[in-house]
Scaffold this active site. Structure first.
Site, PDB file in Angstrom:
ATOM      1  N   GLY A   8       0.837  -1.212   0.000  1.00 46.83           N
ATOM      2  CA  GLY A   8       0.000   0.000   0.000  1.00 46.83           C
ATOM      3  C   GLY A   8       0.861   1.245   0.000  1.00 46.83           C
ATOM      4  O   GLY A   8       2.054   1.186  -0.303  1.00 46.83           O
ATOM      5  N   ASN A   9       0.256   2.377   0.322  1.00 38.91           N
ATOM      6  CA  ASN A   9       1.029   3.630   0.421  1.00 38.91           C
ATOM      7  C   ASN A   9       0.403   4.529   1.490  1.00 38.91           C
ATOM      8  O   ASN A   9      -0.584   4.154   2.116  1.00 38.91           O
ATOM      9  CB  ASN A   9       1.122   4.314  -0.942  1.00 38.91           C
ATOM     10  CG  ASN A   9      -0.244   4.674  -1.481  1.00 38.91           C
ATOM     11  OD1 ASN A   9      -0.949   5.485  -0.908  1.00 38.91           O
ATOM     12  ND2 ASN A   9      -0.638   4.025  -2.588  1.00 38.91           N
ATOM     13  N   HIS A  10       1.010   5.714   1.673  1.00 40.50           N
ATOM     14  CA  HIS A  10       0.620   6.566   2.805  1.00 40.50           C
ATOM     15  C   HIS A  10      -0.549   7.511   2.529  1.00 40.50           C
ATOM     16  O   HIS A  10      -0.820   8.384   3.350  1.00 40.50           O
ATOM     17  CB  HIS A  10       1.823   7.414   3.253  1.00 40.50           C
ATOM     18  CG  HIS A  10       2.974   6.588   3.736  1.00 40.50           C
ATOM     19  ND1 HIS A  10       2.902   5.859   4.903  1.00 40.50           N
ATOM     20  CD2 HIS A  10       4.196   6.362   3.216  1.00 40.50           C
ATOM     21  CE1 HIS A  10       4.042   5.230   5.085  1.00 40.50           C
ATOM     22  NE2 HIS A  10       4.847   5.501   4.074  1.00 40.50           N
ATOM     23  N   SER A  11      -1.214   7.373   1.411  1.00 45.04           N
ATOM     24  CA  SER A  11      -2.316   8.310   1.139  1.00 45.04           C
ATOM     25  C   SER A  11      -3.419   8.140   2.195  1.00 45.04           C
ATOM     26  O   SER A  11      -3.810   7.022   2.532  1.00 45.04           O
ATOM     27  CB  SER A  11      -2.887   8.038  -0.260  1.00 45.04           C
ATOM     28  OG  SER A  11      -4.069   8.777  -0.440  1.00 45.04           O
ATOM     29  N   ALA A  62      -3.868   7.583  -4.902  1.00 42.58           N
ATOM     30  CA  ALA A  62      -2.513   7.065  -5.104  1.00 42.58           C
ATOM     31  C   ALA A  62      -2.670   5.562  -5.349  1.00 42.58           C
ATOM     32  O   ALA A  62      -2.776   4.773  -4.403  1.00 42.58           O
ATOM     33  CB  ALA A  62      -1.659   7.340  -3.878  1.00 42.58           C
TER      34      ALA A  62
END
Ligand code: PMT
Length: 403
Positions: free
Chosen positions: A206-209, A273
């Site tokens: 995943g990512n930090h959005s 994102a």
């Protein structure tokens, strides 16, 4: 445009307060209902009696009087707009810091409506870094500055610092309300948040959005009358009921939901994102720790933006680019590759910009390479800038159609 609008005209202690009587008359002439609030020091410059006669309402100068409590919360909820004119340097500072020691600041803190502030002060006070810092801060909260004007000041000096003329303030409000509902009847699709690509039943890529940027856009567009479909990746945020929120986990789910809602929308804004790659195989049981190294085979996800860019007809397609280097160059390539009408660039090199912050600092780049840089602002205020940019393109298109 101001007919029936409920306006809280809040007056502070400046010589420009005498102009507020004209302002009140002009607003009423435009059909607005005006409720006057005054700080104590404003009453030294103009009397509450003058203003209550003009507004045909009692004037409030304190949170409570001997007979009653003047409910600043109710006032804040009643209004369609709060207009603080004149705003003195002292009040600017109190508004910026939430120093709630009078009815104007108490009502401002409770207000849910748009807030406009028209500063008035001497030229050196106006350019002082402390004043400018407070103005920037107030703008970053999403409040609207009505710029000071140039001319002779009470001190006899000539320069910037005069409160805008009442006619100009009224024009400012009229313009705001004219554009406010400009998205009525339009459907807007927004993607927001991260995507989670599962590796096994317990892990994902995943990512930090956080989804904040996209949710701000959704809320602001809904408040301008748009019917908003928000395709939201895993996020802790709870958008308001005004928004049709479709919760998804993976890039594939986001792709499918976006395509389902794209055809009949007039604008699509892709703030999500999205993972560019996902694990080729998803283990059906938790992957056990065995060797020192573990190799994952990844495959490309579908590019939602590029696929919508291929099929778009009349829709405006707005993309985002989150970059760490060669920002402008990379963003420009994405405009072409994904057929965006414009791209909103945010760079991780800018403090307070990008993932998770409540603020963002953006640059808008159009297809024709026209570039607009914006300062660091709250994500709500950034959303307004982006929406204004979209509204301006739509206005130009409509003008061309009429001609
Ligand atoms: O959610 P927040 O914490 O508020 O943070 C906001 C944000 C930083 C996520 C947002 O402002 C932002 O920049 N979003 C895009 C981030 C990004 O991943 O950009 P990109 O350069 O990888 O993608 C370019 C564009 O293509 C984006 O509009 C993206 O949504 C879209 N895209 C990308 C890949 C893919 N498979 N499908 C897509 O639609």
């Amino acid at each position: 445009m101001l007919k029936g609008k409920k306006i809280l005209l809040s007056i502070c202690g400046s010589i420009a307060a005498y102009k507020s009587a004209f302002l009140c008359r002009l607003l009423i002439k435009e059909g607005a209902e005006v409720q006057i609030l005054m700080t104590k020091s404003a009453t030294s410059f103009i009397t509450p009696l003058t203003l209550s006669t003009l507004s045909k309402r009692p004037v409030y100068t304190d949170v409570s009087s001997e007979e009653s409590w003047n409910n600043h919360v109710d006032l804040g909820l009643w209004a369609d707009a709060m207009l603080i004119a004149p705003t003195t340097a002292t009040t600017l500072s109190k508004l910026a810091t939430g120093n709630c020691d009078n009815i104007v600041v108490a009502t401002y803190l409770s207000a849910r409506c748009p807030v406009f502030f028209a500063p008035a002060m001497d030229l050196d006070m106006w350019v002082h870094p402390a004043t400018q810092h407070n103005v920037t801060r107030l703008k970053s909260y999403g409040n609207h500055l009505i710029p000071v004007e140039h001319g002779e000041l009470a001190s006899g000096l000539v320069g910037n610092g005069r409160m805008a003329e009442p006619e100009n303030i009224v024009e400012h409000l009229k313009h705001f309300f004219a554009t406010e509902q400009s998205f009525t009847g339009q459907k807007v699709l927004i993607t927001a948040g991260p995507t989670y690509e599962p590796l096994d039943p317990v892990r994902f890529i995943g990512n930090h959005s956080s989804g904040k940027m996209g949710v701000s856009l959704a809320e602001k567009l809904a408040s301008r009358g748009a019917k908003v479909t928000l395709v939201l990746g895993p996020s802790k945020l709870t958008p308001s009921n005004a928004i049709d929120t479709i919760r998804v986990q993976t890039a594939q789910e986001m792709y499918e939901a976006s395509h389902q809602h794209f055809e009949d929308c007039s604008v699509a804004i892709l703030a999500a994102a999205v993972a560019d790659y996902r694990p080729k195989n998803i283990a059906d049981k938790k992957i056990k720790k065995k060797n020192d190294e573990l190799f994952l085979e990844l495959e490309k996800t579908q590019d939602i933006a590029a696929s919508l860019g291929k099929i778009k007809k009349e829709q405006l397609l707005i993309g985002f680019a989150l970059e760490t280097n060669n920002e402008i160059e990379n963003a420009k390539k994405k405009i072409v590759r994904k057929n965006f009408d414009f791209i909103v660039l945010n760079s991780l090199q800018d403090k307070g910009a990008g993932f998770n912050h409540d603020t963002n600092k953006i640059t808008i780049i159009h297809q024709d390479n026209k570039i607009r840089h914006f300062e660091l602002k709250s994500k709500d205020a950034v959303a307004v800038d982006i929406i204004d940019e979209i509204a301006a393109i739509q206005a130009t298109k409509n003008t061309k159609t009429v001609v």
